[in-house]
Write a protein that holds these residues in place. Structure first.
Motif, mmCIF file in Angstrom:
data_model
loop_
_atom_site.group_PDB
_atom_site.id
_atom_site.type_symbol
_atom_site.label_atom_id
_atom_site.label_comp_id
_atom_site.label_asym_id
_atom_site.label_seq_id
_atom_site.Cartn_x
_atom_site.Cartn_y
_atom_site.Cartn_z
ATOM 1 N N LEU A 59 0.837 -1.188 0.000
ATOM 2 C CA LEU A 59 0.000 0.000 0.000
ATOM 3 C C LEU A 59 0.879 1.248 0.000
ATOM 4 C CD1 LEU A 59 -2.613 -0.961 2.747
ATOM 5 C CD2 LEU A 59 -2.977 -0.955 0.267
ATOM 6 N N VAL A 60 0.337 2.325 -0.570
ATOM 7 C CA VAL A 60 1.002 3.616 -0.519
ATOM 8 C C VAL A 60 -0.002 4.670 -0.074
ATOM 9 C CG1 VAL A 60 2.787 3.126 -2.235
ATOM 10 C CG2 VAL A 60 0.574 4.004 -2.987
ATOM 11 N N LEU A 61 0.517 5.716 0.551
ATOM 12 C CA LEU A 61 -0.297 6.857 0.937
ATOM 13 C C LEU A 61 0.009 7.970 -0.055
ATOM 14 C CD1 LEU A 61 -2.222 8.158 3.037
ATOM 15 C CD2 LEU A 61 -0.155 8.985 4.199
ATOM 16 N N LEU A 62 -1.023 8.402 -0.779
ATOM 17 C CA LEU A 62 -0.874 9.488 -1.738
ATOM 18 C C LEU A 62 -1.221 10.795 -1.051
ATOM 19 C CD1 LEU A 62 -2.739 7.911 -4.804
ATOM 20 C CD2 LEU A 62 -0.328 7.645 -4.141
ATOM 21 N N GLU A 63 -0.307 11.753 -1.111
ATOM 22 C CA GLU A 63 -0.570 13.090 -0.599
ATOM 23 C C GLU A 63 -0.904 13.965 -1.800
ATOM 24 O OE1 GLU A 63 1.553 16.650 1.963
ATOM 25 O OE2 GLU A 63 2.405 14.640 2.015
ATOM 26 N N ILE A 64 -2.099 14.509 -1.800
ATOM 27 C CA ILE A 64 -2.645 15.203 -2.963
ATOM 28 C C ILE A 64 -2.790 16.687 -2.660
ATOM 29 C CG2 ILE A 64 -4.639 15.323 -4.507
ATOM 30 C CD1 ILE A 64 -5.159 12.317 -3.422
ATOM 31 N N ASP A 65 -2.278 17.516 -3.556
ATOM 32 C CA ASP A 65 -2.449 18.967 -3.458
ATOM 33 C C ASP A 65 -3.726 19.323 -4.214
ATOM 34 O OD1 ASP A 65 -2.402 21.742 -3.775
ATOM 35 O OD2 ASP A 65 -0.218 21.801 -3.960
ATOM 36 N N THR A 66 -4.749 19.742 -3.487
ATOM 37 C CA THR A 66 -6.042 20.011 -4.122
ATOM 38 C C THR A 66 -5.973 21.164 -5.128
ATOM 39 O OG1 THR A 66 -6.749 21.417 -2.285
ATOM 40 C CG2 THR A 66 -7.371 19.080 -2.193
ATOM 41 N N VAL A 101 4.426 10.390 -2.108
ATOM 42 C CA VAL A 101 3.958 9.014 -2.031
ATOM 43 C C VAL A 101 4.777 8.322 -0.948
ATOM 44 C CG1 VAL A 101 3.692 6.825 -3.257
ATOM 45 C CG2 VAL A 101 3.391 8.985 -4.489
ATOM 46 N N THR A 102 4.083 7.768 0.042
ATOM 47 C CA THR A 102 4.742 7.102 1.156
ATOM 48 C C THR A 102 4.310 5.637 1.181
ATOM 49 O OG1 THR A 102 4.676 9.159 2.411
ATOM 50 C CG2 THR A 102 5.104 7.129 3.650
ATOM 51 N N ARG A 103 5.260 4.736 1.218
ATOM 52 C CA ARG A 103 4.916 3.320 1.359
ATOM 53 C C ARG A 103 4.427 3.046 2.768
ATOM 54 N NH1 ARG A 103 6.839 -0.939 -2.211
ATOM 55 N NH2 ARG A 103 7.607 0.059 -4.100
ATOM 56 N N LEU A 104 3.358 2.306 2.867
ATOM 57 C CA LEU A 104 2.785 1.966 4.186
ATOM 58 C C LEU A 104 3.141 0.533 4.556
ATOM 59 C CD1 LEU A 104 -0.742 3.566 3.779
ATOM 60 C CD2 LEU A 104 1.236 4.519 4.941
#
Length: 104
Positions: A59-66, A101-104
């Motif tokens: 899994l990855v955590l996506l950090e999204i700039d709106t 993108v951070t791997r979880l």
């Protein structure tokens, strides 16, 4: 504003190749749901525990700039009986809007 989305690594890699991320949540597409589920910084860990604890694939955590999204983001409850609101993205997410993108 920054919002977060938990994705499988496979879905994220497919989005990078196609130019659009279209997975709403685990096993459900944007087309099926109508929006992509997201979280604020204080919510994503609870979402991971509640909905992704048994996922064996990476899994990855996506950090999204709106500000970089080409789709509206609406804060709303995930179900009628839930008071807390979550950001929902009403359209595909362009990989360029994902700033980390951070791997979880």
């Amino acid at each position: 504003m920054r919002i977060f989305h938990i994705a499988t690594l496979a879905d994220w890699e497919a989005a990078q190749a196609s130019g659009a991320y279209t997975t709403s949540t685990r096993g459900v597409t944007l087309e099926e749901e109508g929006f992509i589920h997201a979280s604020r910084a204080d919510q994503w860990e609870g979402v991971r525990s509640a909905f992704y604890a048994d996922v064996a694939e990476p899994l990855v955590l996506l950090e999204i700039d709106t500000d970089l999204l080409g789709a509206p983001v609406v804060e709303e409850p995930p179900a009628p009986d839930v008071a807390e609101t979550y950001p929902h993205v009403y359209g595909a997410i362009a990989p360029r809007a994902v700033v980390a993108v951070t791997r979880l």
